[in-house]
Motif scaffolding. Structure first.
Motif, PDB file in Angstrom:
ATOM      1  N   ALA A 137      -6.340   0.075  -3.861  1.00 14.03           N
ATOM      2  CA  ALA A 137      -6.327   1.473  -3.421  1.00 14.03           C
ATOM      3  C   ALA A 137      -6.559   2.440  -4.584  1.00 14.03           C
ATOM      4  O   ALA A 137      -7.133   3.520  -4.387  1.00 14.03           O
ATOM      5  CB  ALA A 137      -4.984   1.795  -2.752  1.00 14.03           C
ATOM      6  N   LEU A 190       0.815  -1.220   0.000  1.00  9.64           N
ATOM      7  CA  LEU A 190       0.000   0.000   0.000  1.00  9.64           C
ATOM      8  C   LEU A 190       0.849   1.271   0.000  1.00  9.64           C
ATOM      9  O   LEU A 190       0.705   2.109  -0.893  1.00  9.64           O
ATOM     10  CB  LEU A 190      -0.956  -0.010   1.200  1.00  9.64           C
ATOM     11  N   LEU A 235      -5.145   5.337   3.526  1.00 10.84           N
ATOM     12  CA  LEU A 235      -4.689   4.162   2.794  1.00 10.84           C
ATOM     13  C   LEU A 235      -3.175   4.017   2.882  1.00 10.84           C
ATOM     14  O   LEU A 235      -2.652   2.897   2.939  1.00 10.84           O
ATOM     15  CB  LEU A 235      -5.118   4.248   1.323  1.00 10.84           C
ATOM     16  N   SER A 295      -3.094  -4.597  -2.729  1.00 13.46           N
ATOM     17  CA  SER A 295      -2.724  -3.204  -2.457  1.00 13.46           C
ATOM     18  C   SER A 295      -3.175  -2.269  -3.575  1.00 13.46           C
ATOM     19  O   SER A 295      -3.467  -1.093  -3.336  1.00 13.46           O
ATOM     20  CB  SER A 295      -1.204  -3.092  -2.255  1.00 13.46           C
TER      21      SER A 295
END
Length: 441
Positions: free
Chosen positions: A375, A240, A402, A372
């Motif tokens: 996002a 992320l 995030l 990830s």
């Protein structure tokens, strides 16, 4: 007893990580942000295409791992796959890093799939061989530490090239092209050194288990199951901030390409400096406790990220220094534990199926990165626009959450999962004695 690897062998093994890292960072950090600004693409579409490419990539990991276990050649089990992956990765990376302005979703998807395949052909046998270079509990951490040290150096190259080009008014496109040129030169050179200096350990082959028994061994390996889940979750937690780094620096801190490069440089220099320090601090510990401690430390540091705003460069630099100091541990120690977990399978009669195990871990890595990338659509839903000069406060709050909050929550969960991991020093010593007894009989 296991003899330690020579510095010559450790250098030859680690150096291949340098060009691979020079490719890896731009794939995660620079490339999505650059493609998101192209006329035919956007943040959401780029994220979707990269997720689709990763799911194609997921299938290749266990297949290549299984094949490298089962089809030995006179050049070894792992090395031929690495040699085959080098030209494919060179070609695919060039087209992926030097796209035309008209590049659309088909271009991004096709070259991403081929680049990921070339990466897997090299990286999976490469990491598998690292696990096979030693059976010693601590020596395995030394091997993976050399690899991760070179990865950090390669990452610094990937940071410096775009930053230098941008500083010379070359822009993002020229910076990515410079990384591609470095890869065209560095990858075959490093692969040649690796193939020359690193011997492949002789595989003492026993009667391999049939599929049914092999699957039972795999399913019954409790440390493997726990580590796989932890590895998947931690990979998503790391993915992320990596995927959103450029967006955070550019749109929250108000920096530019040069500022972003400086922060990345600080982060990875700290990783190089911090790796031997953390290994020294954790000497005598079980590996899983050292890993958990490093995750708790970085979580405490990253908890301050949402407090940052435009111009808070000093605070973010401190976060980069402290958080980066444990990056090497977060990469090297799980890989070392992976090798130990495979010994559970080998001791049970699994015939040293390291390639299959690393293929499954590779699959978890790709799934983690794909998770990830969710996002990107979330950011677009919040109204975030990567090509805009400014974004709404609401979309920037979503970006900060995030980037800095969700990864911390996930890592705390991983610590809870791994703190009482059942495979420590004593259990590993018992497994190694059982394996050596079976090999000599």
């Amino acid at each position: 007893m296991h003899s330690p690897r020579t510095l010559r062998e450790l250098f030859g093994y680690g150096v291949l990580g340098l060009p691979l890292a020079a490719l890896g960072l731009p794939l995660v950090v620079y490339l999505p942000a650059y493609y998101a600004t192209l006329p035919a693409l956007g943040t959401g579409l780029v994220g979707t295409m990269l997720i689709v490419a990763r799911f194609f990539d997921v299938v290749s990991d266990p297949a290549i791992g299984w094949a490298s276990d089962r089809f030995p050649t006179r050049f070894g089990r792992r090395r031929p796959w690495i040699a085959a992956g080098v030209p494919l990765l060179m070609v695919a990376a060039w087209f992926l890093f030097v796209p035309p302005d008209s590049a659309g979703w088909g271009y991004l998807l096709s070259w991403s799939v081929l680049a990921y395949l070339g990466w897997t052909l090299i990286y999976l046998p490469y990491t598998t061989l690292g696990a096979e270079l030693s059976g010693d509990y601590d020596e395995r951490s030394r091997v993976t530490a050399f690899r991760e040290g070179f990865f950090a150096l390669g990452t610094l190259v990937a940071i410096a090239l775009p930053a230098l080009i941008a500083g010379g008014q070359g822009g993002d496109a020229a910076g990515l092209a410079a990384v591609a040129v470095f890869l065209l030169i560095g990858l075959p050179l490093a692969a040649g050194i690796f193939l020359w200096l690193v011997p492949e350990p002789r595989h003492i082959r026993r009667q391999p288990p049939d599929w049914a028994r092999g699957l039972r061994l795999l399913a019954g390996n409790a440390p493997f199951r726990r580590l796989l889940i932890a590895y998947l979750l931690n990979g998503a937690a790391n993915g992320l901030p990596a995927a959103l780094f450029m967006f955070f620096v550019l749109h929250v801190l108000g920096g530019d390409q040069i500022v972003a490069g400086a922060f990345l440089g600080v982060y990875f220099l700290s990783a190089i400096a911090g790796l031997p320090v953390w290994l020294w601090l954790g000497r005598g510990w079980s590996k899983h406790r050292l890993w958990c401690t490093s995750m708790l430390f970085v979580s405490a540091v990253f908890a301050f990220v949402p407090l940052l705003g435009e111009g808070d460069y000093l605070g973010y630099a401190l976060i980069c220094i402290l958080g980066g100091s444990v990056l090497g541990i977060d990469q090297a120690i799980p890989a070392s534990i992976q090798a130990d977990v495979i010994d559970e399978d080998t001791a049970g009669g699994g015939d040293g199926r390291a390639g299959l195990y690393f293929g499954l871990w590779g699959m978890a890595t790709k799934l983690a990165f794909a998770l990830s990338l969710v996002a990107f659509p979330i950011l677009e839903w919040s109204g975030f626009d990567a090509s805009a000069e400014s974004n709404s406060d609401g979309s920037l709050v979503v970006l900060a959450l995030l980037y800095g909050v969700l990864p911390v929550a996930v890592k705390v969960g991983v610590v809870a999962l791994m703190w009482r991991f059942p495979l420590g020093r004593e259990r590993h010593a018992h497994l190694q004695a059982s394996i050596e007894s079976a090999s000599s009989s």
